[in-house]
Motif scaffolding. Structure first.
Motif, mmCIF file in Angstrom:
data_model
loop_
_atom_site.group_PDB
_atom_site.id
_atom_site.type_symbol
_atom_site.label_atom_id
_atom_site.label_comp_id
_atom_site.label_asym_id
_atom_site.label_seq_id
_atom_site.Cartn_x
_atom_site.Cartn_y
_atom_site.Cartn_z
ATOM 1 N N UNK A 1 9.208 0.829 0.336
ATOM 2 C CA UNK A 1 10.566 0.886 -0.224
ATOM 3 C C UNK A 1 11.334 -0.410 -0.002
ATOM 4 N N UNK A 2 11.438 -0.927 1.244
ATOM 5 C CA UNK A 2 12.172 -2.192 1.409
ATOM 6 C C UNK A 2 11.460 -3.386 0.777
ATOM 7 N N UNK A 3 10.153 -3.240 0.520
ATOM 8 C CA UNK A 3 9.394 -4.324 -0.116
ATOM 9 C C UNK A 3 9.469 -4.261 -1.635
ATOM 10 N N UNK A 4 10.122 -3.201 -2.152
ATOM 11 C CA UNK A 4 10.297 -3.007 -3.597
ATOM 12 C C UNK A 4 8.957 -2.889 -4.323
ATOM 13 N N UNK A 5 7.998 -2.275 -3.668
ATOM 14 C CA UNK A 5 6.726 -1.979 -4.300
ATOM 15 C C UNK A 5 6.826 -0.630 -5.013
ATOM 16 N N UNK A 6 6.160 -0.495 -6.162
ATOM 17 C CA UNK A 6 6.160 0.762 -6.906
ATOM 18 C C UNK A 6 4.743 1.286 -7.017
ATOM 19 N N UNK A 7 4.504 2.517 -6.596
ATOM 20 C CA UNK A 7 3.143 3.063 -6.641
ATOM 21 C C UNK A 7 2.703 3.373 -8.056
ATOM 22 N N UNK A 8 1.399 3.293 -8.273
ATOM 23 C CA UNK A 8 0.801 3.750 -9.517
ATOM 24 C C UNK A 8 0.160 5.114 -9.309
ATOM 25 N N UNK A 9 -0.397 5.652 -10.361
ATOM 26 C CA UNK A 9 -1.111 6.926 -10.265
ATOM 27 C C UNK A 9 -2.230 6.821 -9.234
ATOM 28 N N UNK A 10 -2.915 5.683 -9.247
ATOM 29 C CA UNK A 10 -4.002 5.484 -8.292
ATOM 30 C C UNK A 10 -3.537 5.461 -6.854
ATOM 31 N N UNK A 11 -2.320 4.972 -6.629
ATOM 32 C CA UNK A 11 -1.770 4.924 -5.275
ATOM 33 C C UNK A 11 -1.591 6.340 -4.714
ATOM 34 N N UNK A 12 -0.993 7.207 -5.524
ATOM 35 C CA UNK A 12 -0.750 8.578 -5.071
ATOM 36 C C UNK A 12 -2.059 9.348 -4.918
ATOM 37 N N UNK A 13 -2.996 9.109 -5.850
ATOM 38 C CA UNK A 13 -4.302 9.761 -5.741
ATOM 39 C C UNK A 13 -5.028 9.295 -4.482
ATOM 40 N N UNK A 14 -4.876 8.021 -4.156
ATOM 41 C CA UNK A 14 -5.486 7.463 -2.953
ATOM 42 C C UNK A 14 -5.028 8.215 -1.712
ATOM 43 N N UNK A 15 -3.721 8.420 -1.609
ATOM 44 C CA UNK A 15 -3.165 9.103 -0.443
ATOM 45 C C UNK A 15 -3.732 10.515 -0.315
ATOM 46 N N UNK A 16 -3.834 11.221 -1.436
ATOM 47 C CA UNK A 16 -4.226 12.628 -1.389
ATOM 48 C C UNK A 16 -5.734 12.834 -1.260
ATOM 49 N N UNK A 17 -6.535 12.043 -1.963
ATOM 50 C CA UNK A 17 -7.949 12.381 -2.131
ATOM 51 C C UNK A 17 -8.863 11.870 -1.028
ATOM 52 N N UNK A 18 -8.601 10.687 -0.510
ATOM 53 C CA UNK A 18 -9.523 10.146 0.494
ATOM 54 C C UNK A 18 -9.535 11.021 1.746
ATOM 55 N N UNK A 19 -8.369 11.319 2.271
ATOM 56 C CA UNK A 19 -8.302 12.157 3.471
ATOM 57 C C UNK A 19 -8.830 13.553 3.240
ATOM 58 N N UNK A 20 -8.534 14.142 2.071
ATOM 59 C CA UNK A 20 -9.033 15.486 1.759
ATOM 60 C C UNK A 20 -10.549 15.500 1.703
#
Length: 223
Positions: free
Chosen positions: A92-111
């Motif tokens: 957020x403070x770095x002003x980065x914006x996630x893509x679809x792949x970013x959110x999928x990364x968070x959910x799928x690798x750990x699962x």
């Protein structure tokens, strides 16, 4: 532009996200890109699990995840998800914006990790070394697949890019982040060993070759 580090320019295409909170799923080669993304993330979770199963040392972020798991009883894959969410907050403070792949990364690798580690048998003796080396190699392939889908960097890569965009060398930023994470994980009881060293030595050359090879060639610009 923020940096003169020539290495930075190898990663600038990862930053091509529209000015929205989350970049939309692009139309250009959508099926190929989503399929490659999901395959890459699944294989990444499998490869991380193989390093855990081998018990010869983990990559820096999983050393941290394992250390947290040992102190809390929460599975290592679940910690991978929680840490990924925490890293996204730092975007957020770095002003980065996630893509679809970013959110999928968070959910799928750990699962995937939690599922594989629940199903996988224990390995012993020389089999541990085979599993460890195969895990490192598979991690390189998986990284090439999911990043090559061009649907957004993972949370950790995005953090690295966001900091480097402020005028810092990607090499220095990545090394500093991973060294800090590795030390914290080791202090928490995460496993550091030959597998950690093998990962550190091999993953750079592997992804250097595999990301360009597996990157989806777009028909239209997604900027």
């Amino acid at each position: 532009m923020p940096t003169e580090d020539p290495e930075f320019h190898q990663f600038t295409w990862l930053r091509r996200l529209p000015s929205r909170v989350v970049a939309p799923l692009p139309h250009d080669r959508r099926v190929r890109r989503v399929t490659q993304l999901l395959a890459g993330l699944f294989l990444y979770g499998v490869s991380d699990s193989m390093l855990v199963i081998a018990r010869l040392g983990l990559d820096p972020w999983d050393v941290l995840n394992q250390g947290l798991a040992r102190h809390t009883g929460i599975p290592i894959g679940t910690w991978a998800i929680l840490v990924g969410v925490g890293v996204l907050v730092l975007w957020i403070p770095l002003r980065q914006r996630p893509g679809v792949g970013t959110l999928a990364n968070v959910a799928l690798i750990g699962s995937t990790m939690d599922l594989v580690l629940w199903l996988a048998p224990h390995v012993h003796g020389n089999d541990r070394w085979i599993v460890m080396f195969l895990g490192v190699a598979l991690n390189g392939i998986a990284t090439g697949l999911y990043i090559g889908g061009m649907l957004g960097p993972g949370p950790r890569d995005g953090l690295m890019l966001g900091i480097s965009a402020r005028g810092h060398s990607i090499r220095v930023v990545r090394t500093s982040i991973e060294a800090t994470v590795l030390l914290a994980g080791w202090l928490l009881g995460g496993q550091v060993g030959f597998g950690t060293l093998a990962y550190a030595i091999a993953i750079g050359p592997l992804v250097h070759v595999l990301i360009p090879f597996l990157r989806v060639k777009l028909v239209e610009s997604t900027e």
